[in-house]
Write a protein that holds these residues in place. Structure first.
Motif, PDB file in Angstrom:
ATOM      1  N   GLU A  42      34.392  57.848  36.646  1.00  0.00           N
ATOM      2  CA  GLU A  42      33.361  56.796  36.605  1.00  0.00           C
ATOM      3  C   GLU A  42      34.010  55.451  36.934  1.00  0.00           C
ATOM      4  O   GLU A  42      35.177  55.209  36.604  1.00  0.00           O
ATOM      5  N   ASP A  43      33.256  54.566  37.595  1.00  0.00           N
ATOM      6  CA  ASP A  43      33.721  53.224  37.921  1.00  0.00           C
ATOM      7  C   ASP A  43      34.181  52.507  36.632  1.00  0.00           C
ATOM      8  O   ASP A  43      33.400  52.361  35.689  1.00  0.00           O
ATOM      9  N   ALA A  44      35.433  52.070  36.608  1.00  0.00           N
ATOM     10  CA  ALA A  44      35.975  51.462  35.381  1.00  0.00           C
ATOM     11  C   ALA A  44      35.284  50.136  35.041  1.00  0.00           C
ATOM     12  O   ALA A  44      35.316  49.697  33.886  1.00  0.00           O
ATOM     13  N   ASP A  45      34.633  49.512  36.028  1.00  0.00           N
ATOM     14  CA  ASP A  45      33.897  48.272  35.737  1.00  0.00           C
ATOM     15  C   ASP A  45      32.710  48.528  34.806  1.00  0.00           C
ATOM     16  O   ASP A  45      32.192  47.613  34.176  1.00  0.00           O
ATOM     17  N   ARG A  46      32.248  49.774  34.750  1.00  0.00           N
ATOM     18  CA  ARG A  46      31.104  50.099  33.888  1.00  0.00           C
ATOM     19  C   ARG A  46      31.527  50.369  32.439  1.00  0.00           C
ATOM     20  O   ARG A  46      30.685  50.489  31.549  1.00  0.00           O
ATOM     21  N   ALA A  47      32.846  50.475  32.201  1.00  0.00           N
ATOM     22  CA  ALA A  47      33.315  50.773  30.844  1.00  0.00           C
ATOM     23  C   ALA A  47      33.082  49.574  29.940  1.00  0.00           C
ATOM     24  O   ALA A  47      33.111  48.424  30.362  1.00  0.00           O
ATOM     25  N   LYS A  48      32.852  49.878  28.656  1.00  0.00           N
ATOM     26  CA  LYS A  48      32.501  48.846  27.689  1.00  0.00           C
ATOM     27  C   LYS A  48      33.732  48.486  26.848  1.00  0.00           C
ATOM     28  O   LYS A  48      34.423  49.376  26.338  1.00  0.00           O
ATOM     29  N   GLU A  49      33.986  47.176  26.703  1.00  0.00           N
ATOM     30  CA  GLU A  49      35.128  46.757  25.901  1.00  0.00           C
ATOM     31  C   GLU A  49      34.840  46.991  24.416  1.00  0.00           C
ATOM     32  O   GLU A  49      33.761  46.662  23.922  1.00  0.00           O
ATOM     33  N   ILE A  50      35.797  47.558  23.684  1.00  0.00           N
ATOM     34  CA  ILE A  50      35.576  47.890  22.266  1.00  0.00           C
ATOM     35  C   ILE A  50      36.316  46.897  21.369  1.00  0.00           C
ATOM     36  O   ILE A  50      35.695  46.073  20.730  1.00  0.00           O
ATOM     37  N   PHE A  51      37.629  46.960  21.284  1.00  0.00           N
ATOM     38  CA  PHE A  51      38.414  45.921  20.629  1.00  0.00           C
ATOM     39  C   PHE A  51      39.841  45.937  21.162  1.00  0.00           C
ATOM     40  O   PHE A  51      40.257  46.898  21.803  1.00  0.00           O
ATOM     41  N   SER A  52      40.551  44.833  20.892  1.00  0.00           N
ATOM     42  CA  SER A  52      41.882  44.662  21.471  1.00  0.00           C
ATOM     43  C   SER A  52      42.960  44.858  20.419  1.00  0.00           C
ATOM     44  O   SER A  52      42.775  44.523  19.251  1.00  0.00           O
ATOM     45  N   VAL A  53      44.087  45.388  20.863  1.00  0.00           N
ATOM     46  CA  VAL A  53      45.281  45.482  20.023  1.00  0.00           C
ATOM     47  C   VAL A  53      46.412  44.797  20.785  1.00  0.00           C
ATOM     48  O   VAL A  53      46.724  45.194  21.912  1.00  0.00           O
ATOM     49  N   TYR A  54      46.998  43.770  20.202  1.00  0.00           N
ATOM     50  CA  TYR A  54      48.104  43.030  20.832  1.00  0.00           C
ATOM     51  C   TYR A  54      47.759  42.554  22.249  1.00  0.00           C
ATOM     52  O   TYR A  54      48.553  42.663  23.178  1.00  0.00           O
ATOM     53  N   GLY A  55      46.536  42.062  22.420  1.00  0.00           N
ATOM     54  CA  GLY A  55      46.121  41.508  23.710  1.00  0.00           C
ATOM     55  C   GLY A  55      45.663  42.542  24.714  1.00  0.00           C
ATOM     56  O   GLY A  55      45.357  42.205  25.860  1.00  0.00           O
ATOM     57  N   ALA A  56      45.601  43.809  24.325  1.00  0.00           N
ATOM     58  CA  ALA A  56      45.191  44.875  25.238  1.00  0.00           C
ATOM     59  C   ALA A  56      43.875  45.479  24.764  1.00  0.00           C
ATOM     60  O   ALA A  56      43.845  46.156  23.736  1.00  0.00           O
ATOM     61  N   PRO A  57      42.763  45.230  25.492  1.00  0.00           N
ATOM     62  CA  PRO A  57      41.484  45.812  25.062  1.00  0.00           C
ATOM     63  C   PRO A  57      41.387  47.309  25.373  1.00  0.00           C
ATOM     64  O   PRO A  57      41.781  47.743  26.453  1.00  0.00           O
ATOM     65  N   TYR A  58      40.876  48.075  24.418  1.00  0.00           N
ATOM     66  CA  TYR A  58      40.456  49.453  24.687  1.00  0.00           C
ATOM     67  C   TYR A  58      39.033  49.414  25.236  1.00  0.00           C
ATOM     68  O   TYR A  58      38.184  48.669  24.736  1.00  0.00           O
ATOM     69  N   PHE A  59      38.774  50.217  26.271  1.00  0.00           N
ATOM     70  CA  PHE A  59      37.447  50.346  26.863  1.00  0.00           C
ATOM     71  C   PHE A  59      36.936  51.768  26.673  1.00  0.00           C
ATOM     72  O   PHE A  59      37.734  52.697  26.571  1.00  0.00           O
ATOM     73  N   GLN A  60      35.597  51.900  26.649  1.00  0.00           N
ATOM     74  CA  GLN A  60      35.016  53.239  26.584  1.00  0.00           C
ATOM     75  C   GLN A  60      34.179  53.539  27.820  1.00  0.00           C
ATOM     76  O   GLN A  60      33.345  52.713  28.237  1.00  0.00           O
ATOM     77  N   CYS A  61      34.394  54.714  28.392  1.00  0.00           N
ATOM     78  CA  CYS A  61      33.626  55.156  29.557  1.00  0.00           C
ATOM     79  C   CYS A  61      32.202  55.523  29.125  1.00  0.00           C
ATOM     80  O   CYS A  61      32.023  56.297  28.184  1.00  0.00           O
ATOM     81  N   PRO A  62      31.170  54.984  29.818  1.00  0.00           N
ATOM     82  CA  PRO A  62      29.788  55.299  29.435  1.00  0.00           C
ATOM     83  C   PRO A  62      29.374  56.712  29.846  1.00  0.00           C
ATOM     84  O   PRO A  62      28.372  57.233  29.355  1.00  0.00           O
ATOM     85  N   SER A  63      30.150  57.347  30.707  1.00  0.00           N
ATOM     86  CA  SER A  63      29.747  58.644  31.233  1.00  0.00           C
ATOM     87  C   SER A  63      30.346  59.814  30.455  1.00  0.00           C
ATOM     88  O   SER A  63      29.649  60.774  30.136  1.00  0.00           O
ATOM     89  N   CYS A  64      31.649  59.735  30.091  1.00  0.00           N
ATOM     90  CA  CYS A  64      32.288  60.874  29.404  1.00  0.00           C
ATOM     91  C   CYS A  64      32.771  60.507  28.003  1.00  0.00           C
ATOM     92  O   CYS A  64      33.323  61.363  27.313  1.00  0.00           O
ATOM     93  N   SER A  65      32.618  59.232  27.599  1.00  0.00           N
ATOM     94  CA  SER A  65      32.943  58.718  26.265  1.00  0.00           C
ATOM     95  C   SER A  65      34.436  58.534  26.003  1.00  0.00           C
ATOM     96  O   SER A  65      34.853  58.202  24.898  1.00  0.00           O
ATOM     97  N   HIS A  66      35.269  58.717  27.022  1.00  0.00           N
ATOM     98  CA  HIS A  66      36.725  58.557  26.882  1.00  0.00           C
ATOM     99  C   HIS A  66      37.087  57.080  26.653  1.00  0.00           C
ATOM    100  O   HIS A  66      36.433  56.188  27.181  1.00  0.00           O
ATOM    101  N   TYR A  67      38.136  56.861  25.845  1.00  0.00           N
ATOM    102  CA  TYR A  67      38.644  55.499  25.613  1.00  0.00           C
ATOM    103  C   TYR A  67      39.967  55.314  26.354  1.00  0.00           C
ATOM    104  O   TYR A  67      40.792  56.237  26.373  1.00  0.00           O
ATOM    105  N   PHE A  68      40.160  54.122  26.936  1.00  0.00           N
ATOM    106  CA  PHE A  68      41.408  53.892  27.671  1.00  0.00           C
ATOM    107  C   PHE A  68      41.723  52.409  27.773  1.00  0.00           C
ATOM    108  O   PHE A  68      40.845  51.560  27.604  1.00  0.00           O
ATOM    109  N   ILE A  69      43.005  52.137  28.010  1.00  0.00           N
ATOM    110  CA  ILE A  69      43.466  50.781  28.310  1.00  0.00           C
ATOM    111  C   ILE A  69      43.317  50.583  29.816  1.00  0.00           C
ATOM    112  O   ILE A  69      43.835  51.372  30.600  1.00  0.00           O
ATOM    113  N   LYS A  70      42.558  49.551  30.207  1.00  0.00           N
ATOM    114  CA  LYS A  70      42.246  49.373  31.627  1.00  0.00           C
ATOM    115  C   LYS A  70      43.374  48.660  32.373  1.00  0.00           C
ATOM    116  O   LYS A  70      43.689  48.995  33.495  1.00  0.00           O
ATOM    117  N   ALA A  71      43.985  47.648  31.750  1.00  0.00           N
ATOM    118  CA  ALA A  71      45.072  46.899  32.396  1.00  0.00           C
ATOM    119  C   ALA A  71      46.383  47.295  31.732  1.00  0.00           C
ATOM    120  O   ALA A  71      46.667  46.896  30.606  1.00  0.00           O
TER     121      ALA A  71
END
Ligand SMILES: [Zn+2]
Length: 371
Positions: free
Chosen positions: A85-114
């Motif tokens: 899924e296009d990573a621009d569609r992922a929703k920001e959840i919260f950040s740890v040490y300046g790194a936001p975790y995002f969630q994919c709206p299609s498969c529900s996976h969480y990931f660090i985008k940058a």
């Protein structure tokens, strides 16, 4: 959009057989899954060296992660690592040490985008020896083999025997770390090999356990590996890599023509540990550490990763360190290590309750190639 449904009994039990149903654009696929809840472990003897200097660990992890993620040297992910899924569609959840975790709206996976670039990571791991330290501390080696690696080896054996009615002969552990799992398998009389790209992990394994691990990249150097492995394991590996799907695809290539089992253990987002860490983002040293765990799985996203690589899920195992996390966070917040002494008695039973309620921070799935 992928969707998973689970048929299960109401009762909390140590073992259950469930039906997991995958649906996606008119496709439906059922998996019959034997689920195990809980893994007894004397966590404080294992992590004693860590609670001794938890504050020092927090300071070190916090400053190194904050510096890495503040640098300009980051790679920006364009697609969800599981479903593309296009990573621009992922929703920001919260950040740890300046790194936001995002969630994919299609498969529900969480990931660090940058993420830090490959060069930044090589520089970091080259100069920072502490990352392997927890796993490679000589004092904890025997405890780690008996309490962590051996239960995993026994679980692996029982799942293979259940599925195929015989014992596996050859095991390959990918990302073998310091060699504990390979060592445990050999103690059980199995032919086990491991591949590990970290030099310090291979050195430790050779020196302390007399286990020689091979320096092979599982994705790009797959042709150097034998095709007669019965089981391929990834214990705490695919959450660290940029392309978890390529790891599973490589496992499928090696296993597809045999009675083969693939096993993956990953950190699990939907758990007490995550909800706790969301409140204590400034003192995280494990689980949602955005440097190590650039991926954090949901039950759905891990199941989708298997399904999309032509595997049938046959077993699952839920356990974790959530209550250990609670006790250490409280001790750190109050700057009082006596809290650990006072509350450590809570850990085994409360953790077991969380596991049976399926709210713990680790999971393992085992799967066989679909025919
Ligand atoms: Zn996705």
């Amino acid at each position: 959009m992928t969707n998973w449904t689970r048929l299960t009994s109401f009762e909390p039990q140590a073992k259950k057989t469930e039906t997991w149903i995958y649906t996606n654009a008119g496709t439906e696929k059922k998996h019959t899954v034997d689920v195990t809840f809980g893994k007894p472990v004397d966590i404080l003897s294992l992590k004693l060296n860590m609670t001794e200097d938890y504050a020092a660990s927090v300071a070190q992890v916090k400053s190194s992660r904050t510096a890495l993620f503040a640098s300009k040297d980051l790679d920006h992910l364009q697609q969800c690592p599981i479903c593309n899924e296009d990573a621009d569609r992922a929703k920001e959840i919260f950040s740890v040490y300046g790194a936001p975790y995002f969630q994919c709206p299609s498969c529900s996976h969480y990931f660090i985008k940058a993420r830090p670039s490959r060069e930044a990571l090589e520089h970091f791991y080259g100069s920072d020896k502490s990352y392997q330290k927890t796993y490679a501390d000589r004092r904890t080696t025997e405890i780690r083999v008996q309490q962590v690696a051996m239960p995993k080896a026994l679980w692996m054996l029982s799942q293979y025997e259940k599925e195929f009615g015989k014992k596996p002969v050859r095991i390959l552990d990918v990302g073998a770390g310091s060699g504990h799992f390979v060592y445990a398998c050999r103690q059980l009389g199995l032919q086990a090999d491991g591949v590990e790209i970290s030099e310090s992990g291979r050195d430790f394994s050779k020196k302390v356990l007399d286990v020689e691990l091979r320096n092979i990249d599982f994705i790009t150097e797959l042709d150097k590996l034998s095709t007669d492995y019965d089981v391929i394991t990834f214990w705490g590996v695919i959450e660290h890599v940029p392309h978890p799907m390529k790891m599973l695809a490589a496992a499928y290539k090696l296993l597809s023509k045999r009675d083969g089992l693939v096993i993956a253990e990953v950190p699990r987002w939907d758990c007490f540990g995550s909800s706790l860490q969301e409140q204590f983002t400034d003192s995280i040293v494990r689980h949602l550490d955005p440097l190590g765990h650039i991926n954090c799985f949901t039950d759905s996203s891990l199941a989708t990763a298997f399904q999309h690589n032509q595997f049938n899920i046959v077993s699952a195992w839920y356990f974790g360190m959530d209550i250990y996390e609670l006790v250490t966070q409280l001790a750190y917040a109050r700057k009082d290590n006596k809290i650990i002494e006072e509350l450590k008695r809570l850990i085994p039973t409360m953790q077991e309750d969380l596991e049976r309620a399926r709210f713990s921070d680790e999971m393992v799935f085992a799967a066989r190639p679909a025919r």
